[in-house]
Motif scaffolding. Structure first.
Motif, PDB file in Angstrom:
ATOM      1  N   TYR A  64      40.430  40.844  30.514  1.00  0.00           N
ATOM      2  CA  TYR A  64      39.194  40.405  30.036  1.00  0.00           C
ATOM      3  C   TYR A  64      38.641  40.846  28.804  1.00  0.00           C
ATOM      4  O   TYR A  64      39.441  41.697  28.166  1.00  0.00           O
ATOM      5  N   GLU A  67      32.022  42.331  25.780  1.00  0.00           N
ATOM      6  CA  GLU A  67      31.057  41.866  24.919  1.00  0.00           C
ATOM      7  C   GLU A  67      29.940  42.644  25.119  1.00  0.00           C
ATOM      8  O   GLU A  67      29.679  43.212  26.087  1.00  0.00           O
ATOM      9  N   TYR A 130      29.196  43.106  29.053  1.00  0.00           N
ATOM     10  CA  TYR A 130      29.871  41.912  29.643  1.00  0.00           C
ATOM     11  C   TYR A 130      31.483  41.892  29.813  1.00  0.00           C
ATOM     12  O   TYR A 130      32.044  41.866  28.550  1.00  0.00           O
ATOM     13  N   VAL A 132      34.112  39.370  30.427  1.00  0.00           N
ATOM     14  CA  VAL A 132      34.247  38.028  30.169  1.00  0.00           C
ATOM     15  C   VAL A 132      35.877  37.813  30.537  1.00  0.00           C
ATOM     16  O   VAL A 132      36.921  38.324  29.795  1.00  0.00           O
ATOM     17  N   SER A 138      40.143  33.317  33.825  1.00  0.00           N
ATOM     18  CA  SER A 138      38.986  32.893  33.314  1.00  0.00           C
ATOM     19  C   SER A 138      38.100  32.078  34.145  1.00  0.00           C
ATOM     20  O   SER A 138      36.818  31.715  33.707  1.00  0.00           O
ATOM     21  N   THR A 142      31.531  36.196  34.989  1.00  0.00           N
ATOM     22  CA  THR A 142      31.524  37.421  34.115  1.00  0.00           C
ATOM     23  C   THR A 142      30.817  38.474  34.644  1.00  0.00           C
ATOM     24  O   THR A 142      29.899  38.323  35.433  1.00  0.00           O
TER      25      THR A 142
END
Length: 161
Positions: A64, A67, A130, A132, A138, A142
């Protein structure tokens, strides 16, 4: 700057994607038992304090990028940077592209449409993290975590850089 992380052998490492390979970075000498090697830079200088290991995507259990957003006076702003260095400054730079934030919150213009303000860590309402998912992960949702004011310093001090 976004830092990416991978979980390998139940430990979290920063990762770099280099020519389609996943390079894990560690500063823990005990990770040599997992096959980590001392980093040698492009000039041939060895860095024994930095350990790296190339792994495949199938060897990591999650990857990941982190953020962040900063909750300040009830509004959400983006930080310019997040890292352990903030503890020495005891503040965090945030930015906005809303000109109304200049008079409202005391932001300073640093570019035509970018406004910045340095705020004390104590003045932050919360830090929003976050996670992500990246790579083969993917398709996951999140993860969002709220770090309340009283836990921000501890959270920052535990960041892997």
């Amino acid at each position: 700057m976004t830092i990416q992380y991978g979980i390998y052998k139940n430990n979290i490492y920063s990762i770099d994607l280099v020519n389609g390979e996943i390079e894990l970075t560690s500063h823990n000498p005990q990770d040599k038992v997992y096959g980590f090697k001392e980093y040698t830079d492009i000039l041939g200088k060895e860095h024994p304090e930095i350990l790296i290991k190339i792994v495949s995507e199938t060897e990591i259990s999650f990857a990941y990028k982190l953020e962040f957003k900063v909750l300040y006076k009830g509004e959400v702003f983006l930080p310019t940077a997040i890292g352990k260095f903030l503890l020495g400054n005891d503040s965090i730079p945030i930015y906005s592209n809303n000109i109304e934030d200049m008079p409202r919150y005391g932001f300073e213009r640093i570019d035509k449409f970018i406004f910045e303000k340095e705020i004390a860590l104590n003045d932050i309402d919360a830090l929003i993290e976050y996670k992500v998912p990246i790579l083969k992960f993917s398709d996951r949702d999140t993860e969002v975590n709220r770090i309340n004011k009283e836990n921000i310093r501890e959270y920052i001090s535990n960041l892997i850089e």
